[in-house]
Design an enzyme around this catalytic site. Structure first.
Site, PDB file in Angstrom:
ATOM      1  N   PHE A  22      26.404  20.202   7.597  1.00  0.00           N
ATOM      2  CA  PHE A  22      27.557  19.701   6.841  1.00  0.00           C
ATOM      3  C   PHE A  22      27.251  19.591   5.348  1.00  0.00           C
ATOM      4  CE2 PHE A  22      29.295  15.286   5.688  1.00  0.00           C
ATOM      5  CZ  PHE A  22      30.408  15.793   5.034  1.00  0.00           C
ATOM      6  N   TYR A  42      16.639   6.396  14.614  1.00  0.00           N
ATOM      7  CA  TYR A  42      16.971   7.322  13.525  1.00  0.00           C
ATOM      8  C   TYR A  42      16.574   6.741  12.181  1.00  0.00           C
ATOM      9  CZ  TYR A  42      19.853   9.197   9.768  1.00  0.00           C
ATOM     10  OH  TYR A  42      20.278   9.681   8.552  1.00  0.00           O
TER      11      TYR A  42
END
Length: 330
Positions: free
Chosen positions: A12, A148
């Site tokens: 993206f 994460y």
């Protein structure tokens, strides 16, 4: 024409950055994660004029040889490759360490030994956790509330250590919540817009209370370009937030999207979309003063302007067809 390298170029933000760098006159060596389908991700949607200045390299940041071949002879490296989905990091934490920590180590080693003049390393606002003070400056404590976030913080610390130990010319950019065309449905804005574009008026989401500082992807790409080209004495060895300084709750965001798309939306809570209680980051809002004072960068798009461009993208049937709007995209 100078040559630069981008890891995670098929993604993206990476694909938007490639467009930005080509527009600036660079030849871009774009690493795409190797796959047997020879898929180049979002790079396949760029115009032929842009792709004329792009060399696509299939590889993997987890492999030192791939990274060395990518960056050799370049003037700057933009390291965006990462596993980013927070829910999936609960399932596969080892893969996040492999990509986000070891992958970053491989990039740092390549830049160090091949004496590349500039490395832009990508961090994330998730490393701050729920805001303890607002707006969040770069001196805010690191509080990693997901695997994460922890893996990204590990990469950040490696970048800091390489600058301190070896004078590696690295600058760390810490974007807040980027949104825009091409974003995956693992993020809240495309989740809302794509469901509405697919004809749904009852949309499925998780917790509506968290607030975020949403920044349009073109402003994020410009921030990367800015720290990649600024004089070394102003940016190298430093970490910079990139955000708008504004915040909006997920619930209010849904209302705004509904207004812009001309529909009244009903939200249905989906338990599988809700993070564990102690893992949810409840508030993020950036203080980007350091970046503005060092480089002059500032966001150019309002939230509404960015949403309008994102809505236009998802309303294109060819774009919407790339998404699975009827499932939970982890």
């Amino acid at each position: 024409m100078s040559s630069v390298a981008v890891t995670g170029a098929e993604g993206f933000i990476g694909s938007h950055l490639v467009e930005t760098l080509v527009a600036d006159g660079h030849h871009v060596r774009a690493m795409v994660q190797y796959n047997s389908f020879s898929s180049f991700g979002w790079l396949e949607t760029l115009s032929p004029e842009v792709l004329d200045s792009v060399e696509i390299v299939l590889g993997d940041v987890r492999d030192p040889g791939s990274v060395n071949g990518l960056v050799k002879g370049t003037e700057a490296v933009y390291h965006l490759a990462a596993l980013i989905a927070i829910p999936y990091s609960y399932r596969a934490p080892h893969s996040y360490v492999d990509t986000n920590v070891t992958g970053t180590l491989n990039v740092l080693e390549a830049v160090r030994h091949l004496e590349i003049p500039r490395l832009v390393h990508t961090s994330t606002s998730e490393t701050y956790g729920t805001a303890q003070t607002v707006p969040i400056t770069e001196d805010h404590p690191i509080n990693t509330q997901s695997p994460y976030a922890a893996s990204k913080a590990g990469g950040d610390r490696l970048a800091d250590s390489y600058h301190a130990s070896f004078e590696t010319p690295v600058v760390t950019l810490r974007p807040f919540n980027t949104f825009g065309p091409r974003q995956s449905m693992r993020a809240v804005i495309p989740t809302v817009i794509a469901q509405v574009a697919a004809g749904q008026t009852e949309i499925t989401l998780g917790d509506l209370r968290p607030t975020r500082d949403f920044m349009f992807v073109k402003d994020t790409a410009n921030a990367f370009r800015t720290v990649g080209t600024a004089p070394a004495e102003t940016v190298v060895g430093r970490t910079f937030n990139a955000g708008t300084g504004g915040e909006i709750s997920v619930g209010d965001l849904v209302t705004l999207v509904g207004k812009l798309m001309g529909v009244d939306l009903l939200v249905k809570e989906d338990e599988q979309r809700i993070r564990p209680t102690n893992s949810e980051v409840m508030r993020l809002v950036a203080d980007a003063t350091r970046l503005r004072e060092a480089t002059g960068w500032a966001p150019l798009f309002s939230l509404e302007q960015g949403l309008e461009q994102t809505i236009e993208f998802f309303r294109d049937p060819a774009n919407l067809a790339r998404y699975k709007t009827d499932i939970y995209n982890v």
